[in-house]
Design an enzyme around this catalytic site. Structure first.
Site, PDB file in Angstrom:
ATOM      1  N   TYR A  75     -55.704 -58.749 -22.066  1.00  7.54           N
ATOM      2  CA  TYR A  75     -55.260 -58.317 -20.734  1.00  7.54           C
ATOM      3  C   TYR A  75     -55.178 -56.785 -20.660  1.00  7.54           C
ATOM      4  O   TYR A  75     -55.628 -56.174 -19.692  1.00  7.54           O
ATOM      5  CB  TYR A  75     -53.895 -58.960 -20.470  1.00  7.54           C
ATOM      6  CG  TYR A  75     -53.332 -58.794 -19.094  1.00  7.54           C
ATOM      7  CD1 TYR A  75     -53.766 -59.597 -18.037  1.00  7.54           C
ATOM      8  CD2 TYR A  75     -52.330 -57.862 -18.837  1.00  7.54           C
ATOM      9  CE1 TYR A  75     -53.204 -59.470 -16.770  1.00  7.54           C
ATOM     10  CE2 TYR A  75     -51.769 -57.728 -17.575  1.00  7.54           C
ATOM     11  CZ  TYR A  75     -52.212 -58.540 -16.541  1.00  7.54           C
ATOM     12  OH  TYR A  75     -51.654 -58.406 -15.283  1.00  7.54           O
ATOM     13  N   LYS A  86     -57.226 -54.429 -18.151  1.00 10.11           N
ATOM     14  CA  LYS A  86     -56.517 -53.607 -17.160  1.00 10.11           C
ATOM     15  C   LYS A  86     -56.743 -52.112 -17.404  1.00 10.11           C
ATOM     16  O   LYS A  86     -56.794 -51.330 -16.442  1.00 10.11           O
ATOM     17  CB  LYS A  86     -55.022 -53.948 -17.158  1.00 10.11           C
ATOM     18  CG  LYS A  86     -54.719 -55.367 -16.678  1.00 10.11           C
ATOM     19  CD  LYS A  86     -55.194 -55.599 -15.258  1.00 10.11           C
ATOM     20  CE  LYS A  86     -54.791 -56.944 -14.696  1.00 10.11           C
ATOM     21  NZ  LYS A  86     -55.278 -57.174 -13.336  1.00 10.11           N
TER      22      LYS A  86
HETATM   23  P1  NAP Z   1     -50.993 -65.263  -9.843  1.00 14.30           P
HETATM   24  O1  NAP Z   1     -49.840 -65.606  -8.972  1.00 14.30           O
HETATM   25  O2  NAP Z   1     -51.207 -65.987 -11.112  1.00 14.30           O
HETATM   26  O3  NAP Z   1     -52.334 -65.312  -8.958  1.00 14.30           O
HETATM   27  C1  NAP Z   1     -53.568 -65.053  -9.540  1.00 14.30           C
HETATM   28  C2  NAP Z   1     -54.623 -65.087  -8.452  1.00 14.30           C
HETATM   29  O4  NAP Z   1     -55.896 -64.802  -9.056  1.00 14.30           O
HETATM   30  C3  NAP Z   1     -54.713 -66.444  -7.794  1.00 14.30           C
HETATM   31  O5  NAP Z   1     -54.836 -66.262  -6.402  1.00 14.30           O
HETATM   32  C4  NAP Z   1     -55.994 -67.027  -8.386  1.00 14.30           C
HETATM   33  O6  NAP Z   1     -56.686 -67.859  -7.460  1.00 14.30           O
HETATM   34  C5  NAP Z   1     -56.825 -65.788  -8.607  1.00 14.30           C
HETATM   35  N1  NAP Z   1     -57.893 -66.001  -9.600  1.00 14.30           N
HETATM   36  C6  NAP Z   1     -57.760 -66.242 -10.922  1.00 14.30           C
HETATM   37  N2  NAP Z   1     -58.970 -66.398 -11.488  1.00 14.30           N
HETATM   38  C7  NAP Z   1     -59.896 -66.262 -10.486  1.00 14.30           C
HETATM   39  C8  NAP Z   1     -61.305 -66.301 -10.430  1.00 14.30           C
HETATM   40  N3  NAP Z   1     -62.045 -66.534 -11.528  1.00 14.30           N
HETATM   41  N4  NAP Z   1     -61.922 -66.126  -9.225  1.00 14.30           N
HETATM   42  C9  NAP Z   1     -61.191 -65.896  -8.102  1.00 14.30           C
HETATM   43  N5  NAP Z   1     -59.837 -65.836  -8.096  1.00 14.30           N
HETATM   44  C10 NAP Z   1     -59.203 -66.017  -9.274  1.00 14.30           C
HETATM   45  O7  NAP Z   1     -50.911 -63.721 -10.269  1.00 14.30           O
HETATM   46  P2  NAP Z   1     -50.274 -62.448  -9.541  1.00 14.30           P
HETATM   47  O8  NAP Z   1     -49.037 -62.126 -10.258  1.00 14.30           O
HETATM   48  O9  NAP Z   1     -50.277 -62.607  -8.089  1.00 14.30           O
HETATM   49  O10 NAP Z   1     -51.346 -61.357  -9.999  1.00 14.30           O
HETATM   50  C11 NAP Z   1     -52.285 -60.771  -9.117  1.00 14.30           C
HETATM   51  C12 NAP Z   1     -52.889 -59.559  -9.834  1.00 14.30           C
HETATM   52  O11 NAP Z   1     -51.839 -58.636 -10.155  1.00 14.30           O
HETATM   53  C13 NAP Z   1     -53.558 -59.907 -11.149  1.00 14.30           C
HETATM   54  O12 NAP Z   1     -54.705 -59.124 -11.336  1.00 14.30           O
HETATM   55  C14 NAP Z   1     -52.504 -59.555 -12.178  1.00 14.30           C
HETATM   56  O13 NAP Z   1     -53.066 -59.268 -13.422  1.00 14.30           O
HETATM   57  C15 NAP Z   1     -51.888 -58.341 -11.533  1.00 14.30           C
HETATM   58  N6  NAP Z   1     -50.559 -58.008 -12.023  1.00 14.30           N
HETATM   59  C16 NAP Z   1     -49.505 -58.879 -11.856  1.00 14.30           C
HETATM   60  C17 NAP Z   1     -48.252 -58.515 -12.341  1.00 14.30           C
HETATM   61  C18 NAP Z   1     -47.044 -59.400 -12.186  1.00 14.30           C
HETATM   62  O14 NAP Z   1     -45.981 -59.045 -12.717  1.00 14.30           O
HETATM   63  N7  NAP Z   1     -47.118 -60.528 -11.488  1.00 14.30           N
HETATM   64  C19 NAP Z   1     -48.079 -57.294 -12.987  1.00 14.30           C
HETATM   65  C20 NAP Z   1     -49.165 -56.449 -13.133  1.00 14.30           C
HETATM   66  C21 NAP Z   1     -50.392 -56.815 -12.639  1.00 14.30           C
HETATM   67  P3  NAP Z   1     -56.752 -69.468  -7.630  1.00 14.30           P
HETATM   68  O15 NAP Z   1     -55.337 -69.957  -7.656  1.00 14.30           O
HETATM   69  O16 NAP Z   1     -57.525 -69.883  -6.429  1.00 14.30           O
HETATM   70  O17 NAP Z   1     -57.469 -69.723  -8.922  1.00 14.30           O
END
Ligand code: NAP
Length: 246
Positions: free
Chosen positions: A154, A158
């Protein structure tokens, strides 16, 4: 602020992507809601955007596959128009210590979080170059800036997103296209809900503002970078992390 703009948000059925899609629509953009598995959630996000009076479509595409990204962009262009704002949000985790991590776990995260963003940047870049305007915003992470034990795949993806952002910012600046990244800290979504309680407490102890972020906190930063207010900002990483990265 974004009236007349077409935005494509990857992984926008739930979590941070959903908040970004709704926020951009709230500021006036028409939005393509991409998803890979969460069809119902994506349709619901699109319905909510339409209820705001904007145009919206939900489009399935696994962004780790180049041909599916090409089909995604084709559909968005046909149904909404050329993409003005690309938000590379889709991401997954396959956490584990480096010494135990399998090649499959490493590749899965790189393929979605890094290569998927590259495919979309390439397709959006081509459209935006012709139009001589555009915004590309990628959701990186504090893990990509500081590193994090148990996330070698990851963190590599990133940090790679930040490198791609800086590279593309230089390549596209001559066409008035800006390319930036947002680095969230610890945000309340499905991704963090699965962490063990002990880990959650330890992470929270590192947040000077003392609480988890909300998906909307990230969405507002993205909307700013997508707007005309940020016209002179490119190649930057904006941390939205409650001070975790200080
Ligand atoms: P999440 O709730 O797990 O949602 C992940 C999203 O990515 C879902 O909508 C999923 O869609 C989509 N996804 C995964 N694989 C995919 C693929 N192959 N093609 C198209 N869509 C795909 O995660 P989140 O926390 O909202 O994270 C969103 C972004 O923010 C990510 O890049 C994550 O790394 C980043 N981020 C999150 C945090 C945190 O604390 N939450 C911190 C830093 C960065 P489906 O459900 O349709 O598969």
């Amino acid at each position: 602020m974004l009236s007349g703009k077409v935005a494509l948000v990857t992984g926008a059925g739930r979590g941070i992507g959903r908040a970004i899609a709704l926020t951009l629509a709230g500021y006036g953009a028409d939005v393509a809601v991409n998803y890979s598995g969460s069809k119902e959630a994506a349709e619901k996000t699109a319905d909510e955007i339409r209820a705001l009076g904007r145009r919206a479509i939900a489009v399935r595409a696994d962004i780790s596959k180049e041909e599916e990204c090409a089909e995604l962009f084709q559909r968005v262009q046909q149904e909404l128009g050329v993409v003005d704002i690309l938000v590379n949000n889709a991401g997954i985790t396959r956490d584990g210590l480096a010494v135990r991590m399998t090649e499959q776990e490493f590749d899965a995260v790189i393929d979605t979080n890094l290569k998927g963003a590259f495919f979309c940047m390439k397709l959006a870049g081509k459209q935006m170059m012709k139009k001589r305007s555009g915004r590309i915003i990628s959701i990186s992470s504090i893990s990509g800036v500081r590193g994090n034990a148990g996330q070698i795949n990851y963190c590599a993806a990133k940090a790679g997103l930040i490198g791609m952002t800086k590279c593309l910012a230089k390549e596209l600046a001559g066409r008035s296209i800006t390319v930036n990244a947002v680095a969230p800290g610890y945000i309340d979504t499905d991704m963090t809900a699965v962490l063990p309680e002990k880990v959650k407490e330890a992470v929270l102890a590192q947040v000077p503002l003392g609480s988890m972020g909300r998906p909307e906190d990230i969405a507002e930063a993205v909307a700013f970078l997508a707007s005309e207010h940020a016209r002179y900002i490119t190649g930057q990483v904006l941390s939205v992390d409650g001070g975790m990265g200080i």
